[in-house]
Scaffold this motif. Structure first.
Motif, short mmCIF file in Angstrom:
data_model
loop_
_atom_site.label_atom_id
_atom_site.label_comp_id
_atom_site.label_asym_id
_atom_site.label_seq_id
_atom_site.Cartn_x
_atom_site.Cartn_y
_atom_site.Cartn_z
N LYS A 6 -24.00 -13.60 25.62
CA LYS A 6 -24.81 -13.71 24.40
C LYS A 6 -25.32 -12.34 23.97
N GLN A 7 -25.82 -11.56 24.91
CA GLN A 7 -26.35 -10.24 24.56
C GLN A 7 -25.24 -9.30 24.10
N GLN A 8 -24.07 -9.40 24.70
CA GLN A 8 -22.94 -8.58 24.25
C GLN A 8 -22.52 -8.98 22.84
N LEU A 9 -22.50 -10.29 22.57
CA LEU A 9 -22.15 -10.78 21.25
C LEU A 9 -23.16 -10.27 20.22
N ILE A 10 -24.45 -10.38 20.55
CA ILE A 10 -25.50 -9.91 19.64
C ILE A 10 -25.35 -8.42 19.38
N GLN A 11 -25.14 -7.64 20.42
CA GLN A 11 -25.03 -6.19 20.25
C GLN A 11 -23.82 -5.82 19.39
N ASN A 12 -22.68 -6.42 19.68
CA ASN A 12 -21.47 -6.10 18.91
C ASN A 12 -21.61 -6.52 17.45
N GLY A 65 -30.80 -14.81 17.66
CA GLY A 65 -31.23 -13.59 18.34
C GLY A 65 -30.73 -12.30 17.72
N PHE A 66 -30.01 -12.41 16.60
CA PHE A 66 -29.52 -11.22 15.92
C PHE A 66 -30.68 -10.44 15.31
N GLY A 105 -27.42 -21.15 23.04
CA GLY A 105 -27.56 -20.97 21.60
C GLY A 105 -26.32 -21.24 20.78
N ARG A 106 -25.39 -22.02 21.30
CA ARG A 106 -24.14 -22.27 20.58
C ARG A 106 -24.39 -22.93 19.22
N ALA A 107 -25.32 -23.88 19.16
CA ALA A 107 -25.60 -24.57 17.89
C ALA A 107 -26.14 -23.57 16.86
N GLU A 108 -27.02 -22.66 17.30
CA GLU A 108 -27.57 -21.66 16.39
C GLU A 108 -26.50 -20.70 15.90
N LEU A 109 -25.60 -20.33 16.81
CA LEU A 109 -24.50 -19.44 16.43
C LEU A 109 -23.58 -20.12 15.42
N ASP A 110 -23.25 -21.38 15.67
CA ASP A 110 -22.40 -22.12 14.74
C ASP A 110 -23.06 -22.26 13.37
N ILE A 156 -28.65 -16.79 5.51
CA ILE A 156 -28.03 -16.20 6.69
C ILE A 156 -29.09 -15.58 7.60
N GLY A 157 -30.09 -14.93 7.02
CA GLY A 157 -31.11 -14.22 7.81
C GLY A 157 -31.83 -15.08 8.82
N PRO A 158 -32.46 -16.20 8.40
CA PRO A 158 -33.17 -17.04 9.37
C PRO A 158 -32.24 -17.61 10.45
#
Length: 162
Positions: free
Chosen positions: A30-36, A147-148, A89-94, A139-141
């Motif tokens: 998750k943290q790697q995804l957020i950072q990238n 966690g972005f 956080g899969r639901a939030e990512l989707d 998109i922002g919220p």
């Protein structure tokens, strides 16, 4: 028996601690995804405010800007989809990905409307700009819930200078 219970309690404490650390660990998926993604969004935010900004209005000459905006956002979406599955956080990512997709569709629709502009279509363009503005703001919220940081800074994506 009390020693066994102490050992079980200690082991459970370690397991709970390890699971809790997993979602916030800097090396977690998750943290790697957020950072990238945030790195890519930083570039998108700069470009949307810079060379891909609309300026004082939007016209047929802006179709290449819209095409480039769509390409950048599709690259971001594809990049995120290819990343390892986040541990939480899969639901939030989707939800975020769906909102990015809605915005991409709106930008593409606007590009098509500009390419096929006919006298009297100003209201249609204004309505589409409103739809795009709402989509960008949504998109922002969704990004913050996952966690972005940078990917949540969409307030000025549809800014028109006045």
């Amino acid at each position: 028996m009390p020693k066994v219970m102490s050992v079980v309690a200690a082991v459970m404490g370690l397991v709970v601690s390890a699971v809790a650390d997993c979602s916030s660990s800097p090396g977690s998926p998750k943290q790697q995804l957020i950072q990238n993604a945030d790195d890519t969004c930083r570039t998108i935010n700069k470009r949307f405010a810079g060379d891909l900004a609309y300026g004082e209005g939007l016209g047929a000459g802006d179709t290449s800007k819209l095409r480039e905006r769509v390409a950048l956002l599709k690259t971001l979406r594809d990049q995120v989809r290819k990343m390892p599955e986040p541990e939480a956080g899969r639901a939030e990512l989707d939800s975020w990905l769906d909102k990015v997709g809605d915005y991409i569709t709106g930008l593409d629709d606007l590009r098509g409307q500009l390419q096929n502009y006919r006298l009297g279509m100003d209201l249609v363009l204004a309505l589409q700009m409103g739809v795009n503005e709402d989509a960008a703001k949504a998109i922002g919220p969704a990004a913050r819930r996952f966690g972005f940081g940078e990917c949540a800074k969409t307030q000025k994506w549809e800014y028109l200078a006045s």
